[in-house]
Design a protein around this motif. Structure first.
Motif, short mmCIF file in Angstrom:
data_model
loop_
_atom_site.label_atom_id
_atom_site.label_comp_id
_atom_site.label_asym_id
_atom_site.label_seq_id
_atom_site.Cartn_x
_atom_site.Cartn_y
_atom_site.Cartn_z
N GLU A 42 33.66 43.19 29.08
CA GLU A 42 33.73 42.67 30.48
C GLU A 42 35.13 43.32 31.09
N SER B 116 46.05 39.90 34.86
CA SER B 116 45.94 39.59 33.47
C SER B 116 46.28 40.64 32.59
N GLN C 135 42.34 41.14 37.00
CA GLN C 135 42.84 39.77 37.45
C GLN C 135 41.93 38.94 36.83
N ASP C 136 42.54 37.71 36.78
CA ASP C 136 42.05 36.56 36.36
C ASP C 136 41.19 35.71 37.20
N GLU C 137 40.80 34.54 37.10
CA GLU C 137 39.68 33.85 38.19
C GLU C 137 40.77 33.27 39.04
N ASN C 138 42.00 33.24 38.96
CA ASN C 138 43.03 32.73 39.99
C ASN C 138 43.56 33.87 40.86
N PRO D 120 40.17 40.33 43.30
CA PRO D 120 39.71 39.73 42.15
C PRO D 120 38.38 40.40 41.50
N SER E 293 35.51 38.98 39.76
CA SER E 293 34.52 38.05 39.27
C SER E 293 33.31 38.82 38.88
N HIS E 294 32.61 38.78 38.09
CA HIS E 294 31.58 39.43 37.58
C HIS E 294 30.38 39.32 38.82
#
Length: 512
Positions: A181, A78, A71-74, A20, A22-23
């Motif tokens: 991002e 992506s 990858q997305d938040e899940n 993942p 995530s920032h």
């Protein structure tokens, strides 16, 4: 120059990329592969090994042309970011690495890749002549900087081979913030997958790629705590006020374009330089623009007649335009109109990307050029070169289309709102200078090299000075360099060699 010998060792190898992005995450979580529910195949890569001599140093290196999944938040894939990675073999895991991209937005990295920084390059006429029809010479780029840094050429989503995955849409990545991002996420993933967290790290961008680099640097430094060693801006574009000549009431661009117009008029011998060198002529234009033209434009209709005539005539003298045209323009000469006006008496236009180039439009009466002479002269050669090179040297055997130009939706759907596509905001010029300042504040060792072409009518060199000299950045953290070319100054052979020497010296100084 010694030839570059390519030893192909691999064709298609699946690469399983995950974790993942995530920032706020400080820990990478590995997963084995994309979820079976997504029906998304594993990422694709093409790997070859090569050897060559760069700056006199013999080097064996691995070339990886392949996808990296974001990858997305899940935790689902992506987007697939495609990059061309050149990594020295047996030279230690802490070797410097430089992430390279072009601009647009919507440009793949083929310009910097095939123009000078990749291990191979395409040769186009150095004197601003048209490259003509194929075949085009593709030669070893023995002067490039592979001797001091690994290189990763990155194509953003919707360019090159990079695509969205699953149910995700390009609009999720097509925007000022969204794009930055995704590029920061790619860098984090690349560092993790290649065990390169402790390597010295550089960013190198061209045009909008400098807009992106300032934002990415801010995200990396302040959100991800990824420290950078340096940033290279080629044809700087951080504050668009100084590079937007087609807005009538934008006084800033009427100032920042004057030195470039003066340089272009000098090149085409449309002025009486009275023995002055190009640098001297340009300096006179700088001083006039700030000390005389800016106050005159600020005064508007309160400017007295005598001063107006003096300013009008000096602007005409420096730029090669007639006093009558400058008068009709109300002292506000737009850079894009200058490209048509300078050689109007010959029925010709000069390039905006590079004012050395000349085009011959059908309509001699139009106020501005309908095409760019520089782009027309070299684009075909660069596209042919990248396609030939990746198939023959990098063994990329794929039926996926290489998007250059970009996905046709990208330009219309690009989100310039820095707060997000649906957020309210007060419209203003795009400006990522504050992001650069934030990155510099976070990292006292970070410095910037700014490379500009004298004949660039898209991102004028005086705009780079205007932008970076007024945000409280101390002079010792910005190094300005100038070249006898335009937006892609490296199409001029002398400028290409000077640029490589300057970038190499900058990297070596930062590494010390």
């Amino acid at each position: 120059m010694r030839p570059l010998h390519s030893l192909m060792i691999g064709l298609l190898t699946p690469l399983l990329l995950a974790s993942p992005l995530s920032h706020s995450a400080d820990i990478e979580i590995e997963v084995d592969s994309p979820s079976a529910e997504t029906s998304i195949p594993a990422a694709t890569e093409f790997v070859t090994e090569h050897s060559g001599t760069f700056n006199g140093q013999k080097l064996r290196y691995r070339a990886r042309a392949g996808e990296t999944y974001l990858q997305d938040e899940n935790g689902e894939p992506s987007a697939a970011i495609f990059s061309f990675d050149y990594v020295a073999l047996n030279d230690g895991k802490d070797r410097p690495v430089t992430f390279v991209w072009n601009g647009g937005p919507g440009s793949a990295s083929l310009w910097l890749h095939m123009g000078t920084f990749g291990p191979k390059r395409v040769v186009v006429p150095s004197d601003a002549g048209h490259a003509g029809a194929p075949p085009y010479p593709i030669v070893d780029s023995t002067e490039t900087i592979l001797d001091v840094t690994d290189l990763v050429f990155v194509d953003p989503v919707g360019t090159g081979f990079s695509r969205t995955l699953g149910e995700h849409d390009g609009k999720e990545f097509w925007g000022l913030t969204e794009d930055a991002e995704s590029m920061a996420a790619f860098i984090r993933r690349w560092l993790n997958e290649n065990n390169r967290w402790n390597s010295p790290k550089f960013l190198l961008g061209e045009s909008y790629g400098t807009t992106r680099a300032a934002l990415v640097a801010d995200i990396l430094e302040t959100e991800h705590r990824v420290a950078l060693n340096g940033i290279v801006f080629i044809s700087q574009a951080l504050d668009y006020a100084g590079s937007t000549p087609y807005v009538a009431d934008n006084l800033i661009s009427h100032i920042t374009y004057v030195p470039t117009m003066a340089a272009t008029a000098y090149y085409h011998e449309r002025i009486d330089a009275q023995g002055a060198s190009l640098e001297e002529w340009v300096q006179s234009a700088r001083e006039f623009a700030v000390d005389e033209l800016l106050p005159a434009l600020f005064k508007g209709n309160t400017l007295d007649a005598e001063d107006r005539l003096r300013v009008r005539d000096e602007l005409a003298r420096l730029t090669g335009l007639t006093p009558e045209y400058v008068e009709r323009a109300n002292l506000r000469v737009r850079g894009n109109r200058f490209a048509k006006e300078l050689l109007r008496d010959e029925g010709k236009i000069v390039g905006t990307l590079d004012g050395r180039y000349i085009g011959d439009p059908v309509d001699d009466l139009t106020a501005r050029a309908d095409f760019d002479a520089a782009s027309n002269a070299i684009s075909g050669a660069y596209k042919a070169a990248i396609m030939s090179y990746v198939q023959s040297d990098l063994a990329v055997n794929w039926d996926r289309r290489y998007l250059s130009p970009a996905d046709p939706r990208l330009s219309d759907e690009w989100n310039w709102n820095p707060k997000g596509r649906d957020a309210d905001w007060e419209p203003h010029w795009v400006n990522t200078s504050h992001n650069l300042v934030s990155a510099l504040e976070a990292n006292p060792g970070l410095k910037v090299l700014v490379a500009s072409g004298y004949y660039d009518l898209v991102t004028p060199f005086f705009d780079a000075e205007y932008t970076l000299n007024r945000y409280g950045i101390t002079p010792d953290r910005v190094d300005y360099r100038y070249y006898g070319g335009g937006h892609m100054m490296y199409v001029n052979e002398d400028a290409r060699l000077e640029l490589l020497r300057d970038v190499r010296a900058f990297l070596e100084e930062q590494l010390r």
